[in-house]
Design a protein around this motif. Structure first.
Motif, PDB file in Angstrom:
ATOM      1  N   SER A  14       0.301  -1.033   0.250  1.00 16.48           N
ATOM      2  CA  SER A  14      -0.164  -0.103   0.090  1.00 16.48           C
ATOM      3  C   SER A  14       1.310   1.312  -0.012  1.00 16.48           C
ATOM      4  CB  SER A  14      -0.875   0.336   1.377  1.00 16.48           C
ATOM      5  OG  SER A  14       0.055   0.162   2.371  1.00 16.48           O
ATOM      6  N   GLY A  15       1.760   1.522   0.256  1.00 19.85           N
ATOM      7  CA  GLY A  15       2.599   1.968   0.466  1.00 19.85           C
ATOM      8  C   GLY A  15       3.102   2.572   1.570  1.00 19.85           C
ATOM      9  N   VAL A  16       3.329   2.134   1.642  1.00 24.76           N
ATOM     10  CA  VAL A  16       3.223   2.744   3.789  1.00 24.76           C
ATOM     11  C   VAL A  16       4.731   2.659   4.010  1.00 24.76           C
ATOM     12  CG1 VAL A  16       2.585   1.804   6.091  1.00 24.76           C
ATOM     13  CG2 VAL A  16       1.025   2.566   5.488  1.00 24.76           C
ATOM     14  N   CYS A  17       5.622   1.496   3.688  1.00 28.67           N
ATOM     15  CA  CYS A  17       7.104   1.553   4.252  1.00 28.67           C
ATOM     16  C   CYS A  17       7.570   2.576   2.979  1.00 28.67           C
ATOM     17  CB  CYS A  17       7.514   0.399   3.564  1.00 28.67           C
ATOM     18  SG  CYS A  17       7.028  -0.918   5.726  1.00 28.67           S
ATOM     19  N   GLY A  18       7.172   3.006   1.500  1.00 32.44           N
ATOM     20  CA  GLY A  18       7.833   3.887   0.892  1.00 32.44           C
ATOM     21  C   GLY A  18       7.287   5.246   1.057  1.00 32.44           C
ATOM     22  N   GLY A  19       6.676   5.004   1.870  1.00 28.95           N
ATOM     23  CA  GLY A  19       6.223   6.535   2.161  1.00 28.95           C
ATOM     24  C   GLY A  19       7.109   6.937   3.401  1.00 28.95           C
ATOM     25  N   ILE A  20       7.571   5.905   3.935  1.00 28.22           N
ATOM     26  CA  ILE A  20       7.910   6.189   5.394  1.00 28.22           C
ATOM     27  C   ILE A  20       9.308   6.878   5.145  1.00 28.22           C
ATOM     28  CG2 ILE A  20       8.863   5.099   7.821  1.00 28.22           C
ATOM     29  CD1 ILE A  20       6.663   3.440   7.914  1.00 28.22           C
ATOM     30  N   ALA A  21      10.361   5.540   4.255  1.00 27.30           N
ATOM     31  CA  ALA A  21      10.894   6.113   3.922  1.00 27.30           C
ATOM     32  C   ALA A  21      11.570   6.883   3.039  1.00 27.30           C
ATOM     33  CB  ALA A  21      11.972   4.968   2.283  1.00 27.30           C
ATOM     34  N   GLU A  22      10.824   7.557   2.613  1.00 23.77           N
ATOM     35  CA  GLU A  22      10.539   9.274   1.540  1.00 23.77           C
ATOM     36  C   GLU A  22      10.736  10.058   3.221  1.00 23.77           C
ATOM     37  OE1 GLU A  22       7.961   9.653  -0.927  1.00 23.77           O
ATOM     38  OE2 GLU A  22       8.180   7.992  -2.172  1.00 23.77           O
ATOM     39  N   TYR A  23       9.664  10.053   3.766  1.00 20.30           N
ATOM     40  CA  TYR A  23      10.220  11.124   4.851  1.00 20.30           C
ATOM     41  C   TYR A  23      11.432  11.147   5.528  1.00 20.30           C
ATOM     42  CZ  TYR A  23       8.230  13.926   9.124  1.00 20.30           C
ATOM     43  OH  TYR A  23       8.210  14.214  10.087  1.00 20.30           O
ATOM     44  N   PHE A  24      11.710   9.854   5.781  1.00 18.33           N
ATOM     45  CA  PHE A  24      12.913  10.370   6.443  1.00 18.33           C
ATOM     46  C   PHE A  24      14.186   9.889   5.721  1.00 18.33           C
ATOM     47  CE2 PHE A  24       9.872   8.409  10.495  1.00 18.33           C
ATOM     48  CZ  PHE A  24      10.975   8.707  10.804  1.00 18.33           C
ATOM     49  N   GLY A  25      14.576  10.090   4.932  1.00 14.60           N
ATOM     50  CA  GLY A  25      14.992  10.122   2.866  1.00 14.60           C
ATOM     51  C   GLY A  25      15.989   8.969   3.489  1.00 14.60           C
ATOM     52  N   ASP A  27      16.745   4.089   2.575  1.00 16.20           N
ATOM     53  CA  ASP A  27      16.598   3.623   0.976  1.00 16.20           C
ATOM     54  C   ASP A  27      14.848   2.839   1.794  1.00 16.20           C
ATOM     55  OD1 ASP A  27      16.325   1.810  -0.825  1.00 16.20           O
ATOM     56  OD2 ASP A  27      17.640   0.841   0.112  1.00 16.20           O
ATOM     57  N   PRO A  28      14.201   2.538   1.151  1.00 15.53           N
ATOM     58  CA  PRO A  28      13.209   2.222   1.090  1.00 15.53           C
ATOM     59  C   PRO A  28      13.127   0.384   1.705  1.00 15.53           C
ATOM     60  CG  PRO A  28      11.807   2.936  -0.470  1.00 15.53           C
ATOM     61  CD  PRO A  28      14.254   3.478  -0.576  1.00 15.53           C
ATOM     62  N   THR A  29      14.405   0.258   0.960  1.00 17.16           N
ATOM     63  CA  THR A  29      14.583  -1.624   1.388  1.00 17.16           C
ATOM     64  C   THR A  29      14.901  -1.714   2.646  1.00 17.16           C
ATOM     65  OG1 THR A  29      14.970  -1.420  -0.710  1.00 17.16           O
ATOM     66  CG2 THR A  29      16.025  -3.295   0.918  1.00 17.16           C
ATOM     67  N   LEU A  30      15.285  -0.824   3.311  1.00 16.94           N
ATOM     68  CA  LEU A  30      16.410  -0.546   4.996  1.00 16.94           C
ATOM     69  C   LEU A  30      14.828  -0.771   5.906  1.00 16.94           C
ATOM     70  CD1 LEU A  30      19.393   1.716   4.806  1.00 16.94           C
ATOM     71  CD2 LEU A  30      19.438  -0.963   4.817  1.00 16.94           C
ATOM     72  N   VAL A  31      13.798  -0.439   5.615  1.00 16.91           N
ATOM     73  CA  VAL A  31      12.703   0.326   6.542  1.00 16.91           C
ATOM     74  C   VAL A  31      11.578  -0.836   5.758  1.00 16.91           C
ATOM     75  CG1 VAL A  31      10.283   1.583   6.695  1.00 16.91           C
ATOM     76  CG2 VAL A  31      12.526   2.731   5.971  1.00 16.91           C
ATOM     77  N   ARG A  32      11.381  -1.783   5.165  1.00 16.66           N
ATOM     78  CA  ARG A  32      11.365  -2.815   4.623  1.00 16.66           C
ATOM     79  C   ARG A  32      11.692  -4.374   5.977  1.00 16.66           C
ATOM     80  NH1 ARG A  32      11.479  -0.999  -0.549  1.00 16.66           N
ATOM     81  NH2 ARG A  32       8.611  -0.102  -1.081  1.00 16.66           N
ATOM     82  N   ILE A  33      13.104  -4.108   5.869  1.00 14.82           N
ATOM     83  CA  ILE A  33      13.896  -5.290   6.169  1.00 14.82           C
ATOM     84  C   ILE A  33      13.427  -4.165   8.363  1.00 14.82           C
ATOM     85  CG2 ILE A  33      16.237  -5.539   7.244  1.00 14.82           C
ATOM     86  CD1 ILE A  33      17.440  -5.081   3.984  1.00 14.82           C
ATOM     87  N   GLY A  34      13.207  -3.217   8.474  1.00 14.13           N
ATOM     88  CA  GLY A  34      13.397  -3.288   9.367  1.00 14.13           C
ATOM     89  C   GLY A  34      12.096  -3.604  10.118  1.00 14.13           C
ATOM     90  N   TYR A  35      11.170  -3.669   9.254  1.00 16.36           N
ATOM     91  CA  TYR A  35       9.996  -3.716   9.518  1.00 16.36           C
ATOM     92  C   TYR A  35       9.729  -4.712   9.677  1.00 16.36           C
ATOM     93  CZ  TYR A  35       4.437  -5.191   8.555  1.00 16.36           C
ATOM     94  OH  TYR A  35       3.505  -5.472   8.963  1.00 16.36           O
ATOM     95  N   LEU A  36      10.256  -6.360   8.573  1.00 17.12           N
ATOM     96  CA  LEU A  36      10.341  -7.201   9.167  1.00 17.12           C
ATOM     97  C   LEU A  36      11.356  -8.642   9.887  1.00 17.12           C
ATOM     98  CD1 LEU A  36      10.958  -8.688   5.548  1.00 17.12           C
ATOM     99  CD2 LEU A  36       8.401  -9.471   6.337  1.00 17.12           C
ATOM    100  N   ILE A  37      12.236  -7.336  10.343  1.00 19.90           N
ATOM    101  CA  ILE A  37      12.993  -7.916  11.849  1.00 19.90           C
ATOM    102  C   ILE A  37      11.721  -7.559  12.772  1.00 19.90           C
ATOM    103  CG2 ILE A  37      14.681  -7.348  13.060  1.00 19.90           C
ATOM    104  CD1 ILE A  37      16.165  -6.610  10.995  1.00 19.90           C
ATOM    105  N   PHE A  38      11.717  -6.574  13.069  1.00 20.12           N
ATOM    106  CA  PHE A  38      10.168  -6.061  13.878  1.00 20.12           C
ATOM    107  C   PHE A  38       8.891  -7.121  14.058  1.00 20.12           C
ATOM    108  CE2 PHE A  38      11.777  -2.086  13.803  1.00 20.12           C
ATOM    109  CZ  PHE A  38      12.665  -2.027  15.327  1.00 20.12           C
TER     110      PHE A  38
END
Length: 60
Positions: A14-25, A27-38
């Motif tokens: 839905s674009g949530v992780c991509g939006g969080i990555a854009e907001y904090f500047g 890479d979206p892949t790092l946000v997605r990996i962090g989400y999976l770890i949590f």
């Protein structure tokens, strides 16, 4: 002024992780990996949080 919105160009579900990555500047892949770890570590309730963010975050 920056706003936290869902990403329209970098989305997988839905674009949530991509939006969080854009907001904090970051890479979206790092946000997605962090989400999976949590998620696998059982920290809080990331699946419920993702669903809530998908509903309340505005589109970009």
């Amino acid at each position: 002024m920056k706003r936290l919105t869902k990403s329209s160009k970098d989305k997988m579900i839905s674009g949530v992780c991509g939006g969080i990555a854009e907001y904090f500047g970051v890479d979206p892949t790092l946000v997605r990996i962090g989400y999976l770890i949590f998620t696998f570590a059982g920290v809080g309730s990331p699946i419920l949080l993702y669903f809530i963010l998908a509903v309340i975050m505005p589109e970009n």
